[in-house]
Write a protein that holds these residues in place. Structure first.
Motif, PDB file in Angstrom:
ATOM      1  N   TYR A  52      38.302  61.098  12.283  1.00  0.00           N
ATOM      2  CA  TYR A  52      37.635  61.729  11.139  1.00  0.00           C
ATOM      3  C   TYR A  52      38.346  63.040  10.846  1.00  0.00           C
ATOM      4  O   TYR A  52      38.699  63.783  11.776  1.00  0.00           O
ATOM      5  N   ALA A  61      36.954  60.171  17.185  1.00  0.00           N
ATOM      6  CA  ALA A  61      35.660  59.600  17.586  1.00  0.00           C
ATOM      7  C   ALA A  61      35.866  58.403  18.513  1.00  0.00           C
ATOM      8  O   ALA A  61      35.126  58.218  19.478  1.00  0.00           O
ATOM      9  N   PRO A  80      27.730  60.497  26.873  1.00  0.00           N
ATOM     10  CA  PRO A  80      27.130  61.741  26.396  1.00  0.00           C
ATOM     11  C   PRO A  80      27.091  61.792  24.876  1.00  0.00           C
ATOM     12  O   PRO A  80      27.803  61.037  24.197  1.00  0.00           O
ATOM     13  N   SER A  81      26.280  62.693  24.347  1.00  0.00           N
ATOM     14  CA  SER A  81      26.210  62.881  22.906  1.00  0.00           C
ATOM     15  C   SER A  81      27.601  63.197  22.351  1.00  0.00           C
ATOM     16  O   SER A  81      28.324  64.013  22.920  1.00  0.00           O
ATOM     17  N   GLY A  82      27.962  62.497  21.276  1.00  0.00           N
ATOM     18  CA  GLY A  82      29.267  62.736  20.666  1.00  0.00           C
ATOM     19  C   GLY A  82      30.410  61.969  21.315  1.00  0.00           C
ATOM     20  O   GLY A  82      31.571  62.129  20.920  1.00  0.00           O
ATOM     21  N   SER A  83      30.105  61.097  22.276  1.00  0.00           N
ATOM     22  CA  SER A  83      31.176  60.384  22.989  1.00  0.00           C
ATOM     23  C   SER A  83      31.743  59.230  22.172  1.00  0.00           C
ATOM     24  O   SER A  83      32.792  58.680  22.536  1.00  0.00           O
ATOM     25  N   GLY A  84      31.034  58.827  21.087  1.00  0.00           N
ATOM     26  CA  GLY A  84      31.584  57.778  20.233  1.00  0.00           C
ATOM     27  C   GLY A  84      30.786  56.484  20.210  1.00  0.00           C
ATOM     28  O   GLY A  84      31.240  55.483  19.642  1.00  0.00           O
ATOM     29  N   LYS A  85      29.587  56.486  20.772  1.00  0.00           N
ATOM     30  CA  LYS A  85      28.804  55.243  20.884  1.00  0.00           C
ATOM     31  C   LYS A  85      28.479  54.640  19.508  1.00  0.00           C
ATOM     32  O   LYS A  85      28.684  53.453  19.281  1.00  0.00           O
ATOM     33  N   SER A  86      27.950  55.486  18.619  1.00  0.00           N
ATOM     34  CA  SER A  86      27.580  54.962  17.294  1.00  0.00           C
ATOM     35  C   SER A  86      28.815  54.499  16.544  1.00  0.00           C
ATOM     36  O   SER A  86      28.799  53.460  15.870  1.00  0.00           O
ATOM     37  N   THR A  87      29.873  55.272  16.657  1.00  0.00           N
ATOM     38  CA  THR A  87      31.118  54.891  15.976  1.00  0.00           C
ATOM     39  C   THR A  87      31.608  53.546  16.504  1.00  0.00           C
ATOM     40  O   THR A  87      32.040  52.682  15.719  1.00  0.00           O
ATOM     41  N   HIS A 239      20.552  55.475  25.276  1.00  0.00           N
ATOM     42  CA  HIS A 239      20.628  56.658  26.133  1.00  0.00           C
ATOM     43  C   HIS A 239      19.828  56.436  27.412  1.00  0.00           C
ATOM     44  O   HIS A 239      19.863  57.262  28.313  1.00  0.00           O
TER      45      HIS A 239
HETATM   46  N1  LIG Z   1      31.467  61.158   9.447  1.00  0.00           N
HETATM   47  C1  LIG Z   1      31.950  61.939  10.401  1.00  0.00           C
HETATM   48  N2  LIG Z   1      32.768  62.966  10.103  1.00  0.00           N
HETATM   49  C2  LIG Z   1      33.288  63.757  11.056  1.00  0.00           C
HETATM   50  N3  LIG Z   1      33.046  63.586  12.383  1.00  0.00           N
HETATM   51  C3  LIG Z   1      32.233  62.579  12.742  1.00  0.00           C
HETATM   52  C4  LIG Z   1      31.640  61.715  11.781  1.00  0.00           C
HETATM   53  N4  LIG Z   1      30.880  60.800  12.442  1.00  0.00           N
HETATM   54  C5  LIG Z   1      30.986  61.090  13.753  1.00  0.00           C
HETATM   55  N5  LIG Z   1      31.800  62.149  13.927  1.00  0.00           N
HETATM   56  C6  LIG Z   1      32.185  62.753  15.211  1.00  0.00           C
HETATM   57  O1  LIG Z   1      32.697  61.722  16.013  1.00  0.00           O
HETATM   58  C7  LIG Z   1      32.311  61.902  17.363  1.00  0.00           C
HETATM   59  C8  LIG Z   1      31.558  60.673  17.858  1.00  0.00           C
HETATM   60  O2  LIG Z   1      30.339  60.578  17.138  1.00  0.00           O
HETATM   61  P1  LIG Z   1      29.277  59.443  17.447  1.00  0.00           P
HETATM   62  O3  LIG Z   1      28.146  59.638  16.486  1.00  0.00           O
HETATM   63  O4  LIG Z   1      29.947  58.124  17.469  1.00  0.00           O
HETATM   64  O5  LIG Z   1      28.808  59.815  18.930  1.00  0.00           O
HETATM   65  P2  LIG Z   1      27.554  59.270  19.766  1.00  0.00           P
HETATM   66  O6  LIG Z   1      28.038  59.039  21.146  1.00  0.00           O
HETATM   67  O7  LIG Z   1      26.924  58.136  19.060  1.00  0.00           O
HETATM   68  O8  LIG Z   1      26.587  60.536  19.735  1.00  0.00           O
HETATM   69  P3  LIG Z   1      24.986  60.625  19.890  1.00  0.00           P
HETATM   70  O9  LIG Z   1      24.651  60.134  21.264  1.00  0.00           O
HETATM   71  O10 LIG Z   1      24.715  62.102  19.756  1.00  0.00           O
HETATM   72  O11 LIG Z   1      24.376  59.813  18.798  1.00  0.00           O
HETATM   73  C9  LIG Z   1      31.486  63.190  17.396  1.00  0.00           C
HETATM   74  O12 LIG Z   1      32.337  64.253  17.742  1.00  0.00           O
HETATM   75  C10 LIG Z   1      31.010  63.324  15.970  1.00  0.00           C
HETATM   76  O13 LIG Z   1      30.778  64.669  15.643  1.00  0.00           O
END
Ligand SMILES: Nc1ncnc2c1ncn2[C@@H]1O[C@H](COP(=O)(O)OP(=O)(O)OP(=O)(O)O)[C@@H](O)[C@H]1O
Length: 282
Positions: A52, A61, A80-87, A239
């Motif tokens: 991103y 991500a 952990p939060s922000g590790s990329g799971k949703s992506t 989580h």
């Molecule tokens: N649209 C976007 N633009 C910029 N950065 C993004 C975007 N979407 C996600 N990110 C970044 O990509 C990284 C992974 O995000 P992601 O949401 O996949 O993490 P996650 O593990 O699902 O987090 P959480 O547990 O907090 O939901 C994070 O650093 C997030 O800030």
């Protein structure tokens, strides 16, 4: 510890579903609909990257994730939060396009599909279960379950929707709107809806995030039943270590990479300990 994404043996040990809990019988001919052995690959990620552009620079991500997901397995994605799971979930499910690498669902390379083709593949081959249930409030349980078929312009065979609701223990609630159902019941409607198109894979995003312990067990027992009895493929982000312990395999993400993998007997305690270590390091 296994190297990132290299071991995909799903193992077979997991906590049982709730005793006497309602099992889910997938409609005839559902699941992957294929019979060529035990190791059938439903979803494959190869070196998947998702970058991103952000004000502070490029965010990685996903930074080269490779993993295979087989029929008859449930995989939990943790980190952990922000590790990329949703992506990861979004890229693997065809909701988002990776910047690089390959995603294959049911033998189809998603990069080969147009946006329309991707939409059709999601409708026909992918089921979704979300934390917030995502039912349409104006529709009854029965109409919500039938919705994917309507979107796919497929006529529901007589009795199919009723059978799907019965299989999640909600035969008597077909005419109820979501507001008249408990959270657990709404999630069970969402599971029936996810299965009505006989998908190759079901993606679940925090499926128990809004449920109490008892409803969570019931929902997880159902997802487990789909995997064990009907060789469904389930990939879920969570989580919660207890939720993850229902899986055959837990993939741990950190900084957009798979950094660890637990297979076989997955206990909530082991998962919690690994998560604590990853969170301390992040
Ligand atoms: N649209 C976007 N633009 C910029 N950065 C993004 C975007 N979407 C996600 N990110 C970044 O990509 C990284 C992974 O995000 P992601 O949401 O996949 O993490 P996650 O593990 O699902 O987090 P959480 O547990 O907090 O939901 C994070 O650093 C997030 O800030």
């Amino acid at each position: 510890m296994n190297p990132a994404g290299t071991t995909d043996d799903p193992g077979t040990t997991h906590p049982p579903g709730p005793p006497g809990g309602p099992g889910v019988t997938v409609p005839a001919g559902s699941g992957t609909g294929r019979t060529n052995g035990e190791r059938e690959e439903t979803v494959r990620l190869r070196e998947v990257r998702r970058l991103y552009d952000a004000a502070a620079g490029t965010v990685r991500a996903l930074d080269g994730v490779s993993a295979s997901f087989h029929a008859g397995t449930m995989t939990a994605i943790m980190g952990p939060s922000g590790s990329g799971k949703s992506t990861l979930l979004h890229c693997a499910a065809g909701l988002d396009r990776p910047t690089g690498g390959q995603v294959v669902i049911d033998g189809v390379d998603l990069a080969s599909l147009s946006e329309h083709g991707l939409t059709l593949l999601r409708r026909r081959r992918v089921g979704f279960v979300f934390q917030a249930f995502n039912l349409v409030s104006a529709l009854t349980a029965e109409q919500n379950v039938a919705l994917p078929l309507r979107l796919a312009r497929r006529a529901a065979p007589p009795g199919l929707v009723e059978a799907a609701l019965a299989q999640v223990g909600l035969a008597g609630r077909a005419a109820h709107r979501p507001s008249r159902l408990s959270g657990g019941e709404q999630q069970r409607v969402a599971i029936a809806r996810a299965l009505i198109t006989e998908p190759a894979v079901v993606f679940a995003d925090e499926p128990t995030g809004q449920l109490d312990t008892s409803a969570s067990r019931q929902v997880l027992g159902m997802l487990r039943g789909l995997v064990d009895d009907h060789r469904q493929t389930v990939i879920m982000v969570t989580h919660d270590p207890v939720t993850a312990s229902y899986a055959d395999r837990v993939l741990f993400l950190a900084d957009g990479r798979v950094v660890d993998e637990h297979t076989g007997t997955v206990t909530a305690g082991d998962v919690a300990a690994r998560m604590a270590a990853l969170e301390a390091a992040s």
